[in-house]
Scaffold this active site. Structure first.
Site, PDB file in Angstrom:
ATOM      1  N   VAL A  12       0.827  -1.202   0.000  1.00  0.00           N
ATOM      2  CA  VAL A  12       0.000   0.000   0.000  1.00  0.00           C
ATOM      3  C   VAL A  12       0.867   1.260   0.000  1.00  0.00           C
ATOM      4  O   VAL A  12       0.672   2.161  -0.824  1.00  0.00           O
ATOM      5  CB  VAL A  12      -0.944  -0.011   1.230  1.00  0.00           C
ATOM      6  N   THR A 122      -5.890  -0.519   6.238  1.00  0.00           N
ATOM      7  CA  THR A 122      -7.254  -0.892   6.614  1.00  0.00           C
ATOM      8  C   THR A 122      -7.298  -1.059   8.127  1.00  0.00           C
ATOM      9  O   THR A 122      -6.658  -1.955   8.673  1.00  0.00           O
ATOM     10  CB  THR A 122      -7.655  -2.200   5.902  1.00  0.00           C
ATOM     11  N   GLU A 152      -7.586   2.525   0.956  1.00  0.00           N
ATOM     12  CA  GLU A 152      -7.141   2.157  -0.392  1.00  0.00           C
ATOM     13  C   GLU A 152      -7.990   1.006  -0.925  1.00  0.00           C
ATOM     14  O   GLU A 152      -8.524   0.231  -0.158  1.00  0.00           O
ATOM     15  CB  GLU A 152      -5.652   1.782  -0.360  1.00  0.00           C
ATOM     16  N   PHE A 153      -8.083   0.958  -2.260  1.00  0.00           N
ATOM     17  CA  PHE A 153      -8.836  -0.120  -2.903  1.00  0.00           C
ATOM     18  C   PHE A 153      -7.960  -0.797  -3.953  1.00  0.00           C
ATOM     19  O   PHE A 153      -8.385  -1.078  -5.063  1.00  0.00           O
ATOM     20  CB  PHE A 153     -10.125   0.440  -3.531  1.00  0.00           C
ATOM     21  N   ARG A 155      -5.743  -3.624  -5.767  1.00  0.00           N
ATOM     22  CA  ARG A 155      -5.619  -5.080  -5.873  1.00  0.00           C
ATOM     23  C   ARG A 155      -4.178  -5.429  -6.158  1.00  0.00           C
ATOM     24  O   ARG A 155      -3.558  -4.802  -7.033  1.00  0.00           O
ATOM     25  CB  ARG A 155      -6.466  -5.609  -7.041  1.00  0.00           C
ATOM     26  N   PHE A 253     -16.041 -10.171 -10.171  1.00  0.00           N
ATOM     27  CA  PHE A 253     -15.927 -10.968  -8.937  1.00  0.00           C
ATOM     28  C   PHE A 253     -16.977 -12.070  -8.856  1.00  0.00           C
ATOM     29  O   PHE A 253     -17.464 -12.414  -7.789  1.00  0.00           O
ATOM     30  CB  PHE A 253     -15.908 -10.063  -7.688  1.00  0.00           C
ATOM     31  N   GLY A 257     -13.595 -20.319  -8.236  1.00  0.00           N
ATOM     32  CA  GLY A 257     -12.198 -20.717  -8.077  1.00  0.00           C
ATOM     33  C   GLY A 257     -12.011 -21.579  -6.848  1.00  0.00           C
ATOM     34  O   GLY A 257     -12.978 -22.114  -6.289  1.00  0.00           O
ATOM     35  N   GLY A 261      -8.166 -15.854  -1.326  1.00  0.00           N
ATOM     36  CA  GLY A 261      -7.049 -15.789  -0.379  1.00  0.00           C
ATOM     37  C   GLY A 261      -6.495 -14.383  -0.356  1.00  0.00           C
ATOM     38  O   GLY A 261      -7.209 -13.419  -0.646  1.00  0.00           O
ATOM     39  N   CYS A 264      -6.060  -9.598   2.262  1.00  0.00           N
ATOM     40  CA  CYS A 264      -7.171  -8.674   2.553  1.00  0.00           C
ATOM     41  C   CYS A 264      -8.499  -9.341   2.849  1.00  0.00           C
ATOM     42  O   CYS A 264      -9.045  -9.179   3.949  1.00  0.00           O
ATOM     43  CB  CYS A 264      -7.332  -7.710   1.394  1.00  0.00           C
TER      44      CYS A 264
HETATM   45  C1  UGA Z   1      -8.632  -6.898  -2.595  1.00  0.00           C
HETATM   46  C2  UGA Z   1      -9.648  -5.919  -3.230  1.00  0.00           C
HETATM   47  O1  UGA Z   1     -10.030  -6.378  -4.516  1.00  0.00           O
HETATM   48  C3  UGA Z   1      -9.057  -4.526  -3.316  1.00  0.00           C
HETATM   49  O2  UGA Z   1     -10.031  -3.617  -3.813  1.00  0.00           O
HETATM   50  C4  UGA Z   1      -8.605  -4.087  -1.919  1.00  0.00           C
HETATM   51  O3  UGA Z   1      -8.017  -2.803  -1.923  1.00  0.00           O
HETATM   52  C5  UGA Z   1      -7.596  -5.076  -1.386  1.00  0.00           C
HETATM   53  O4  UGA Z   1      -8.215  -6.377  -1.339  1.00  0.00           O
HETATM   54  C6  UGA Z   1      -7.167  -4.622  -0.018  1.00  0.00           C
HETATM   55  O5  UGA Z   1      -7.989  -4.595   0.897  1.00  0.00           O
HETATM   56  O6  UGA Z   1      -6.031  -4.171   0.141  1.00  0.00           O
HETATM   57  P1  UGA Z   1      -6.531  -8.329  -3.504  1.00  0.00           P
HETATM   58  O7  UGA Z   1      -6.672  -9.103  -2.234  1.00  0.00           O
HETATM   59  O8  UGA Z   1      -5.203  -7.819  -3.896  1.00  0.00           O
HETATM   60  O9  UGA Z   1      -7.520  -7.031  -3.477  1.00  0.00           O
HETATM   61  O10 UGA Z   1      -6.991  -9.256  -4.694  1.00  0.00           O
HETATM   62  P2  UGA Z   1      -8.362  -9.578  -5.481  1.00  0.00           P
HETATM   63  O11 UGA Z   1      -8.106  -9.404  -6.923  1.00  0.00           O
HETATM   64  O12 UGA Z   1      -9.508  -8.873  -4.912  1.00  0.00           O
HETATM   65  O13 UGA Z   1      -8.508 -11.150  -5.208  1.00  0.00           O
HETATM   66  C7  UGA Z   1      -8.728 -11.672  -3.901  1.00  0.00           C
HETATM   67  C8  UGA Z   1      -8.983 -13.168  -3.965  1.00  0.00           C
HETATM   68  O14 UGA Z   1     -10.251 -13.432  -4.554  1.00  0.00           O
HETATM   69  C9  UGA Z   1      -7.975 -13.957  -4.805  1.00  0.00           C
HETATM   70  O15 UGA Z   1      -7.673 -15.166  -4.168  1.00  0.00           O
HETATM   71  C10 UGA Z   1      -8.698 -14.192  -6.115  1.00  0.00           C
HETATM   72  O16 UGA Z   1      -8.240 -15.330  -6.801  1.00  0.00           O
HETATM   73  C11 UGA Z   1     -10.119 -14.365  -5.616  1.00  0.00           C
HETATM   74  N1  UGA Z   1     -11.149 -14.076  -6.636  1.00  0.00           N
HETATM   75  C12 UGA Z   1     -11.295 -12.817  -7.124  1.00  0.00           C
HETATM   76  C13 UGA Z   1     -11.986 -15.098  -7.067  1.00  0.00           C
HETATM   77  O17 UGA Z   1     -11.879 -16.275  -6.635  1.00  0.00           O
HETATM   78  N2  UGA Z   1     -12.963 -14.794  -7.986  1.00  0.00           N
HETATM   79  C14 UGA Z   1     -13.130 -13.545  -8.489  1.00  0.00           C
HETATM   80  O18 UGA Z   1     -14.045 -13.352  -9.321  1.00  0.00           O
HETATM   81  C15 UGA Z   1     -12.279 -12.533  -8.049  1.00  0.00           C
END
Ligand code: UGA
Length: 438
Positions: A12, A122, A152-153, A155, A253, A257, A261, A264
């Protein structure tokens, strides 16, 4: 141009600091971790994040971005201080804010003029009040400050893009003075008409948790639907696509899967449930999302077992160790559950991830780490694809079959062609799609 301090150079802090310097401000990123700062000063990135090295490099060259271990001086020299240290999950599920409190103390001791103190990490709802109290207790002058929450948001894997082109910026600021300064920090976005939500500190703090928990809920929802699809012969991708065409739902989303994980979603969902419980507000939906997620990870192990039988004595290839692609982060990744179960049942594991072999080895040093997917699948009794890296999408089924001892594959990300696997005589499974292709 504003003078900005970023305290904490994790994902971050580093992305926000380099992003804000790219907006034209003068930014110092400070951290007590001397080794990390040395690395950054030498132009090396401590994490893998696409586009980050270019962003950092560009802004160092423009003399807008620098790094320091002198946290106190960095604070004294800046007018906006971003707190972006880590807030790990503590044993009771709540976020541990001890690092945030430590920074607040240093800020108090170095408060030499009116400043904006802004939390990006967070943090539990109500942290703003705690941080303000600590600063007040530690300041030696009557100097004033304004506390702001600016969650922050980002990824992992697309953090640079998310920072430079966000869907919205949330600024929890009680005073107009602080809000105007924050608006100035994000000036290029403001000019581009990125929605800027001006709200109270508590509302801003809650927006972050409510957003992450909702996304987790969407994933757990589609993962449960995928289990039902498997029983009734429906295709979860078609279900998700048609659902997502409804503007009220959106297709994002809804990708099934092996269970979510990362650093966050697992942490923030637990923290939200725990925070709400403390206020006697049940969070039944989020509790269910957490349970479904834990179950989904175990369901993947069962799926593999259904294909192979008893794991004991088998050699299993694991493709992908990171919790998602484009990151070297393995925290709470589905591969941890899978590899743990395989080892417990007496299997040998050969694993490959383009970026995360090293970080996974901290958890499981005893497995064999490979340099290519070809090496990882060679002479295996079965393979599980756990992360959606592009290079796995293009694996050739025929080559796979020739390398493996027996053609058995579990695709937890639904990235392989079922037709090709079928054509090559694979025994296989995926998540929520019928095995027979028409
Ligand atoms: C997440 C949020 O998407 C961000 O907006 C936020 O800022 C961040 O947490 C945080 O709090 O710092 P991140 O954990 O980096 O981001 O990754 P994501 O892309 O959200 O994926 C999270 C998990 O969900 C992964 O394991 C991914 O494989 C899974 N996922 C995501 C799915 O299984 N299906 C989906 O459709 C999307």
């Amino acid at each position: 141009m504003r003078h900005i301090a970023i305290i904490g150079t994790g994902y971050v802090g580093l992305v926000s600091g380099s992003g804000i310097s790219d907006f034209g401000h003068k930014v110092i990123c400070a951290d007590i971790a001397g080794e990390k700062i040395k690395m950054l000063q030498a132009g090396k990135m401590p994490i893998y994040e696409p586009g980050l090295d270019e962003l950092v490099d560009r802004n160092i060259k423009a003399e807008r971005l620098s790094f320091s271990t002198d946290v106190g001086k960095t604070i004294r020299d800046s007018e906006v201080i971003f707190i972006s240290v880590s807030t790990p999950q503590s044993e009771n599920g709540e976020a541990d804010i001890s690092a945030v409190k430590a920074v607040a103390k240093i800020i108090g001791k170095n408060l030499n003029e009116r400043k904006v103190i802004c939390t990006k990490s967070t943090v539990p709802i109500g942290t703003g009040k705690i941080v303000s109290e600590i600063i007040n207790e530690n300041k030696s002058t009557e100097t004033d400050f304004e506390y702001v929450s600016n969650p922050e948001f980002l990824r992992e894997g697309s953090a640079v893009k998310d920072f430079l082109w966000p869907d919205r910026v949330v600024i929890g600021a009680e005073s107009e003075w602080a809000f105007e300064i924050m608006k100035d920090v994000y000036r290029p976005l403001y000019i581009n008409e990125t929605p800027i939500v001006h709200t109270t500190v508590e509302t801003a703090e809650l927006i972050k948790y409510a957003s992450n928990a909702f996304l987790s809920l969407k994933i757990s929802y589609i993962n449960e639907i995928s289990a039902l699809c498997e029983k009734v012969g429906a295709d979860v991708h078609v279900v998700a696509k048609a659902m997502g065409s409804d503007g009220r739902i959106s297709p994002k989303f809804l990708h099934p899967g092996p269970g979510f994980g990362g650093s966050c979603f697992p942490k923030d969902t637990s923290a939200l449930v725990s925070m709400a419980q403390n206020k006697n507000v049940p969070m039944r939906t989020i509790q269910a999302a957490i349970e479904t997620n834990a179950h989904q990870k175990k369901r993947m192990v069962k799926k593999l077992q259904a294909l192979t039988g008893d794991f004991s004595g088998l050699t299993i290839g694991i493709l992908g160790l990171a919790f998602k692609s484009k990151t070297d982060d393995v925290r709470e990744s589905a591969s941890l559950e899978m590899v743990g179960s395989l080892l417990k049942a007496g299997a040998q594991v050969k694993a490959y991830d383009p970026e995360a072999n090293t970080s996974f080895a901290e958890f499981y040093p005893q497995i064999t780490y490979c340099k290519t997917w070809e090496e990882a699948v060679k002479d295996t009794d079965a393979v599980a694809v756990m992360t959606e890296w592009n290079e796995f999408r293009t694996m050739d089924a025929k080559t796979l079959k020739n390398l493996m001892k027996s053609p058995i594959i579990l695709d937890t990300r639904n990235i392989l062609s079922r037709k090709e696997l079928q054509k090559n005589g694979f025994s296989f499974d995926n998540v929520g799609r019928p095995m027979e292709t028409k």
